[in-house]
Design a protein around this motif. Structure first.
Motif, PDB file in Angstrom:
ATOM      1  N   UNK A 180       0.877  -1.176   0.000  1.00  0.00           N
ATOM      2  CA  UNK A 180       0.000   0.000   0.000  1.00  0.00           C
ATOM      3  C   UNK A 180       0.904   1.212   0.000  1.00  0.00           C
ATOM      4  N   UNK A 181       1.107   1.803  -1.175  1.00  0.00           N
ATOM      5  CA  UNK A 181       2.056   2.896  -1.280  1.00  0.00           C
ATOM      6  C   UNK A 181       3.440   2.385  -0.908  1.00  0.00           C
ATOM      7  N   UNK A 182       4.065   3.015   0.108  1.00  0.00           N
ATOM      8  CA  UNK A 182       5.413   2.619   0.524  1.00  0.00           C
ATOM      9  C   UNK A 182       5.393   1.477   1.522  1.00  0.00           C
ATOM     10  N   UNK A 183       4.209   1.190   2.020  1.00  0.00           N
ATOM     11  CA  UNK A 183       4.108   0.220   3.118  1.00  0.00           C
ATOM     12  C   UNK A 183       3.898  -1.198   2.583  1.00  0.00           C
ATOM     13  N   UNK A 184       4.488  -2.178   3.243  1.00  0.00           N
ATOM     14  CA  UNK A 184       4.312  -3.568   2.850  1.00  0.00           C
ATOM     15  C   UNK A 184       3.846  -4.340   4.074  1.00  0.00           C
ATOM     16  N   UNK A 185       2.712  -5.036   3.945  1.00  0.00           N
ATOM     17  CA  UNK A 185       2.212  -5.818   5.078  1.00  0.00           C
ATOM     18  C   UNK A 185       2.159  -7.278   4.657  1.00  0.00           C
ATOM     19  N   UNK A 186       2.587  -8.166   5.555  1.00  0.00           N
ATOM     20  CA  UNK A 186       2.558  -9.587   5.224  1.00  0.00           C
ATOM     21  C   UNK A 186       1.699 -10.329   6.220  1.00  0.00           C
ATOM     22  N   UNK A 187       1.110 -11.398   5.775  1.00  0.00           N
ATOM     23  CA  UNK A 187       0.314 -12.208   6.690  1.00  0.00           C
ATOM     24  C   UNK A 187      -0.580 -13.163   5.941  1.00  0.00           C
ATOM     25  N   UNK A 188      -1.530 -13.728   6.697  1.00  0.00           N
ATOM     26  CA  UNK A 188      -2.435 -14.698   6.110  1.00  0.00           C
ATOM     27  C   UNK A 188      -3.806 -14.036   5.914  1.00  0.00           C
ATOM     28  N   UNK A 189      -4.327 -14.102   4.685  1.00  0.00           N
ATOM     29  CA  UNK A 189      -5.635 -13.505   4.395  1.00  0.00           C
ATOM     30  C   UNK A 189      -6.702 -14.380   5.044  1.00  0.00           C
ATOM     31  N   UNK A 190      -7.439 -13.828   6.025  1.00  0.00           N
ATOM     32  CA  UNK A 190      -8.386 -14.674   6.762  1.00  0.00           C
ATOM     33  C   UNK A 190      -9.803 -14.618   6.222  1.00  0.00           C
ATOM     34  N   UNK A 191     -10.305 -13.397   5.996  1.00  0.00           N
ATOM     35  CA  UNK A 191     -11.704 -13.276   5.566  1.00  0.00           C
ATOM     36  C   UNK A 191     -11.991 -11.832   5.170  1.00  0.00           C
ATOM     37  N   UNK A 192     -13.244 -11.575   4.834  1.00  0.00           N
ATOM     38  CA  UNK A 192     -13.708 -10.207   4.569  1.00  0.00           C
ATOM     39  C   UNK A 192     -14.440  -9.724   5.799  1.00  0.00           C
ATOM     40  N   UNK A 193     -14.432  -8.420   6.050  1.00  0.00           N
ATOM     41  CA  UNK A 193     -15.319  -7.930   7.107  1.00  0.00           C
ATOM     42  C   UNK A 193     -16.614  -7.403   6.478  1.00  0.00           C
ATOM     43  N   UNK A 194     -17.487  -6.852   7.292  1.00  0.00           N
ATOM     44  CA  UNK A 194     -18.821  -6.506   6.785  1.00  0.00           C
ATOM     45  C   UNK A 194     -18.803  -5.324   5.811  1.00  0.00           C
ATOM     46  N   UNK A 195     -17.671  -4.635   5.685  1.00  0.00           N
ATOM     47  CA  UNK A 195     -17.566  -3.575   4.684  1.00  0.00           C
ATOM     48  C   UNK A 195     -16.858  -4.052   3.418  1.00  0.00           C
ATOM     49  N   UNK A 196     -16.425  -5.300   3.398  1.00  0.00           N
ATOM     50  CA  UNK A 196     -15.718  -5.804   2.227  1.00  0.00           C
ATOM     51  C   UNK A 196     -14.214  -5.640   2.316  1.00  0.00           C
ATOM     52  N   UNK A 197     -13.703  -5.186   3.478  1.00  0.00           N
ATOM     53  CA  UNK A 197     -12.246  -5.069   3.645  1.00  0.00           C
ATOM     54  C   UNK A 197     -11.651  -6.456   3.935  1.00  0.00           C
ATOM     55  N   UNK A 198     -10.368  -6.602   3.602  1.00  0.00           N
ATOM     56  CA  UNK A 198      -9.698  -7.884   3.824  1.00  0.00           C
ATOM     57  C   UNK A 198      -9.086  -7.911   5.222  1.00  0.00           C
ATOM     58  N   UNK A 199      -9.319  -8.997   5.952  1.00  0.00           N
ATOM     59  CA  UNK A 199      -8.716  -9.138   7.280  1.00  0.00           C
ATOM     60  C   UNK A 199      -7.502 -10.040   7.174  1.00  0.00           C
ATOM     61  N   UNK A 200      -6.368  -9.457   7.559  1.00  0.00           N
ATOM     62  CA  UNK A 200      -5.079 -10.132   7.398  1.00  0.00           C
ATOM     63  C   UNK A 200      -4.507 -10.432   8.781  1.00  0.00           C
ATOM     64  N   UNK A 201      -4.122 -11.682   9.020  1.00  0.00           N
ATOM     65  CA  UNK A 201      -3.485 -12.045  10.298  1.00  0.00           C
ATOM     66  C   UNK A 201      -1.991 -11.818  10.135  1.00  0.00           C
ATOM     67  N   UNK A 202      -1.477 -10.813  10.795  1.00  0.00           N
ATOM     68  CA  UNK A 202      -0.068 -10.440  10.645  1.00  0.00           C
ATOM     69  C   UNK A 202       0.875 -11.441  11.296  1.00  0.00           C
ATOM     70  N   UNK A 203       2.170 -11.231  11.091  1.00  0.00           N
ATOM     71  CA  UNK A 203       3.167 -12.189  11.580  1.00  0.00           C
ATOM     72  C   UNK A 203       3.201 -12.296  13.096  1.00  0.00           C
ATOM     73  N   UNK A 204       2.741 -11.246  13.787  1.00  0.00           N
ATOM     74  CA  UNK A 204       2.742 -11.289  15.252  1.00  0.00           C
ATOM     75  C   UNK A 204       1.355 -11.580  15.801  1.00  0.00           C
ATOM     76  N   UNK A 205       0.489 -12.118  14.943  1.00  0.00           N
ATOM     77  CA  UNK A 205      -0.835 -12.511  15.405  1.00  0.00           C
ATOM     78  C   UNK A 205      -1.873 -11.411  15.379  1.00  0.00           C
ATOM     79  N   UNK A 206      -1.432 -10.194  15.076  1.00  0.00           N
ATOM     80  CA  UNK A 206      -2.396  -9.087  15.062  1.00  0.00           C
ATOM     81  C   UNK A 206      -3.268  -9.134  13.805  1.00  0.00           C
ATOM     82  N   UNK A 207      -4.508  -8.631  13.917  1.00  0.00           N
ATOM     83  CA  UNK A 207      -5.411  -8.623  12.767  1.00  0.00           C
ATOM     84  C   UNK A 207      -5.376  -7.240  12.105  1.00  0.00           C
ATOM     85  N   UNK A 208      -5.038  -7.198  10.826  1.00  0.00           N
ATOM     86  CA  UNK A 208      -4.974  -5.930  10.100  1.00  0.00           C
ATOM     87  C   UNK A 208      -6.157  -5.864   9.147  1.00  0.00           C
TER      88      UNK A 208
END
Ligand code: BTN
Length: 264
Positions: free
Chosen positions: A223-251
């Motif tokens: 996303x622009x300059x930022x890079x996020x890695x993780x496991x794509x878990x699901x969509x939320x109710x707005x259609x955004x992607x929920x990503x489980x980050x390397x430290x267990x946090x949900x992005x």
């Protein structure tokens, strides 16, 4: 060749999507044309096709190659009663409709790469460009731009897209009648837009997740300059992607460029 009267007469009675259809031989971008219609007060559901585009655009400022007469290049005007943050739902809705329409007409098992690519075996067949005009708390209108590579042969793609893009013709070996595909897809969008408006986004989201090749995978999102890695878990109710980050946090990811990572 596409004809507006023919397309309108094939749609079932009183659809919202396709209640008015225009076909141009050439334009800059069908999203521009629909944006002008929106500012002129045209009601939602208007659809503009063009046989070719001189300035077709994709997400993130990219160009979109629109070979004359060989694809479906079109845009749909919506005036949804939703918050700007919910507009991703419309991209999800169109993604589900594209998969359903393409499978119905060609039987090709295409899938979805979040948020807006329709692919076959990792190569892109179609894309969605969602543009909106909104206040902070209110959407004025949304232009859903849809590009589908229908009957293109390999030489219709520029060399830099040879490995990443493909067409329905190339993958099925059959010429696909564009008017049939266009009307089927407009009907599929119409059905799902009604579902959304009757508070049934969950059903559309379930259908979408079922066809999504990104969910459950290890991915990187730029996303622009930022890079996020993780496991794509699901969509939320707005259609955004929920990503489980390397430290267990949900992005919560609302845009960006996804690449699959080799998972061990
Ligand atoms: C993407 O995958 O980046 C989105 C591509 C969207 C292309 C379509 S073609 C019709 C409409 N007009 C445009 O200029 N873009 C969209």
């Amino acid at each position: 060749v596409l004809h507006a009267d023919d397309l309108v007469s094939r749609l079932r009675e009183k659809p919202v999507i396709g209640r008015e259809i225009k076909v141009f031989k050439e334009t800059t971008s069908t999203n521009d044309v629909v944006g002008r219609l929106a500012r002129d007060g045209v009601p939602e559901g208007a659809v503009v096709f063009s046989e070719s585009q001189t300035k077709g655009r994709g997400r993130l400022g990219r160009c979109w190659v629109s070979a004359p007469g060989k694809g479906l290049w079109f845009s749909v005007l919506l005036r949804p009663d939703m918050l700007p943050s919910e507009v991703t739902r419309l991209t999800i809705m169109v993604g589900a409709a594209l998969v359903a329409g393409i499978q119905r007409e060609t039987h090709l098992p295409v899938d979805i790469k979040w948020p807006n690519d329709i692919c076959f075996e990792g190569r892109k067949i179609a894309g969605i460009l969602t543009e909106l005009n909104a206040e902070l708390d209110h959407v004025n209108y949304v232009v859903l731009g849809i590009g589908i590579n229908v009957n293109m042969v390999a030489s219709d793609f520029p060399p830099e897209l040879k490995h990443s893009a493909t067409s329905l013709f190339l993958e099925t070996g059959h010429f696909v009648p564009r008017a049939d595909l266009a009307t089927t897809i407009l009907r599929e969008i119409d059905v799902r837009y009604r579902q959304l408006n009757s508070n049934d986004f969950d059903q559309v989201a379930d259908e979408w997740q079922h066809h999504c090749s990104t969910i459950g995978k290890e991915i990187s999102v730029r996303m622009g300059d930022q890079m996020i890695q993780g496991r794509a878990e699901s969509l939320d109710s707005d259609g955004a992607l929920l990503l489980r980050g390397e430290h267990g946090q949900l992005e919560r990811i609302i845009g960006g460029d996804v690449t699959l990572r080799a998972s061990g």
